[in-house]
Write an enzyme that holds these catalytic residues in place. Structure first.
Site, PDB file in Angstrom:
ATOM      1  N   ARG A  47     -19.296  12.244  16.811  1.00 38.99           N
ATOM      2  CA  ARG A  47     -20.034  13.494  16.974  1.00 38.99           C
ATOM      3  C   ARG A  47     -20.062  13.918  18.428  1.00 38.99           C
ATOM      4  O   ARG A  47     -20.337  13.132  19.319  1.00 38.99           O
ATOM      5  CB  ARG A  47     -21.467  13.360  16.478  1.00 38.99           C
ATOM      6  CG  ARG A  47     -22.231  14.656  16.776  1.00 38.99           C
ATOM      7  CD  ARG A  47     -23.450  14.845  16.005  1.00 38.99           C
ATOM      8  NE  ARG A  47     -24.015  16.162  16.317  1.00 38.99           N
ATOM      9  CZ  ARG A  47     -25.173  16.561  15.896  1.00 38.99           C
ATOM     10  NH1 ARG A  47     -25.892  15.785  15.132  1.00 38.99           N
ATOM     11  NH2 ARG A  47     -25.621  17.753  16.215  1.00 38.99           N
ATOM     12  N   ARG A  97     -20.286  19.777  12.478  1.00 37.67           N
ATOM     13  CA  ARG A  97     -20.345  18.485  13.139  1.00 37.67           C
ATOM     14  C   ARG A  97     -19.873  17.405  12.178  1.00 37.67           C
ATOM     15  O   ARG A  97     -19.895  17.593  10.975  1.00 37.67           O
ATOM     16  CB  ARG A  97     -21.742  18.191  13.647  1.00 37.67           C
ATOM     17  CG  ARG A  97     -22.830  18.411  12.596  1.00 37.67           C
ATOM     18  CD  ARG A  97     -24.168  18.607  13.304  1.00 37.67           C
ATOM     19  NE  ARG A  97     -25.248  18.946  12.416  1.00 37.67           N
ATOM     20  CZ  ARG A  97     -25.695  20.176  12.188  1.00 37.67           C
ATOM     21  NH1 ARG A  97     -25.104  21.199  12.748  1.00 37.67           N
ATOM     22  NH2 ARG A  97     -26.710  20.388  11.397  1.00 37.67           N
ATOM     23  N   ASP A 119     -24.806  14.109  11.284  1.00 40.16           N
ATOM     24  CA  ASP A 119     -26.098  14.418  11.897  1.00 40.16           C
ATOM     25  C   ASP A 119     -27.137  13.581  11.176  1.00 40.16           C
ATOM     26  O   ASP A 119     -27.312  13.717   9.967  1.00 40.16           O
ATOM     27  CB  ASP A 119     -26.419  15.910  11.755  1.00 40.16           C
ATOM     28  CG  ASP A 119     -27.722  16.297  12.432  1.00 40.16           C
ATOM     29  OD1 ASP A 119     -28.116  15.618  13.402  1.00 40.16           O
ATOM     30  OD2 ASP A 119     -28.342  17.275  11.997  1.00 40.16           O
ATOM     31  N   ASP A 137     -31.141  12.106  11.040  1.00 34.53           N
ATOM     32  CA  ASP A 137     -32.517  12.350  11.472  1.00 34.53           C
ATOM     33  C   ASP A 137     -33.449  11.355  10.802  1.00 34.53           C
ATOM     34  O   ASP A 137     -33.163  10.858   9.716  1.00 34.53           O
ATOM     35  CB  ASP A 137     -32.975  13.760  11.072  1.00 34.53           C
ATOM     36  CG  ASP A 137     -32.259  14.849  11.835  1.00 34.53           C
ATOM     37  OD1 ASP A 137     -32.294  14.823  13.075  1.00 34.53           O
ATOM     38  OD2 ASP A 137     -31.660  15.719  11.188  1.00 34.53           O
TER      39      ASP A 137
END
Length: 165
Positions: A71, A80, A83, A85
């Site tokens: 990334r 991307r 990702d 989180d």
């Protein structure tokens, strides 16, 4: 971007190698881009995990995994490779530089709530005082979230594949 499902599988495998025990994985969902609409649809999922890592250390591990997969943070909200989180960390509330838990915008994001509700619908959000399923029902987000038509190869908590087509 690229092999979306493969990137997710790599990320989850990398978690398993860093002191994070993945206990559950949602299905994969294709989700339409919200802010920059002229880009391919995203592929999303949610995982439940157990770890002895602090929330701050866990976030550093997620960022390391993102970098290892390739990334590059070129365009905010743009395409991307991966990702990752932290949406919830038990019932903890964490507020610090670069880290807010529960994730501050999860109630506004159907692409987060749909996969999370699949594996943790009855979990209480420690700030909103609603379950994840209730948050999904209440969200104003009307974007499209659909189960991915490709092969969902989920893994059990030992990392063994199980076909969930």
């Amino acid at each position: 971007m690229g092999d979306r499902a493969g990137n997710i599988a790599l990320a989850i495998a990398a978690l398993r190698g860093r002191g994070v025990r993945v206990t559950q994985e949602s299905s994969l969902y294709e989700t339409e881009p919200l802010e920059i609409r002229e880009q391919p649809w995203f592929l999303n999922c949610a995982v439940a995990a157990e770890t002895e890592l602090s929330a701050e250390r866990l976030m550093r591990v997620l960022l390391e995994i993102e970098r290892e997969i390739g990334r590059e943070r070129l365009v905010p909200k743009g395409p991307r490779l991966i990702d990752m989180d932290i949406l919830l960390y038990g019932s903890d509330i964490v507020r610090g530089p670069g880290l807010e838990i529960p994730h501050p915008r999860m109630a506004e994001r159907k692409f987060v709530l749909v996969p999370l509700a699949e594996i943790a619908g009855e979990v209480d959000h420690p700030v909103a005082m609603m379950t994840i399923a209730e948050m999904l029902e209440a969200t104003a987000d009307r974007s499209e979230v659909r189960k991915w038509a490709g092969k969902n190869t989920a893994k059990d908590e030992r990392g063994a594949e199980k076909d969930e087509r």
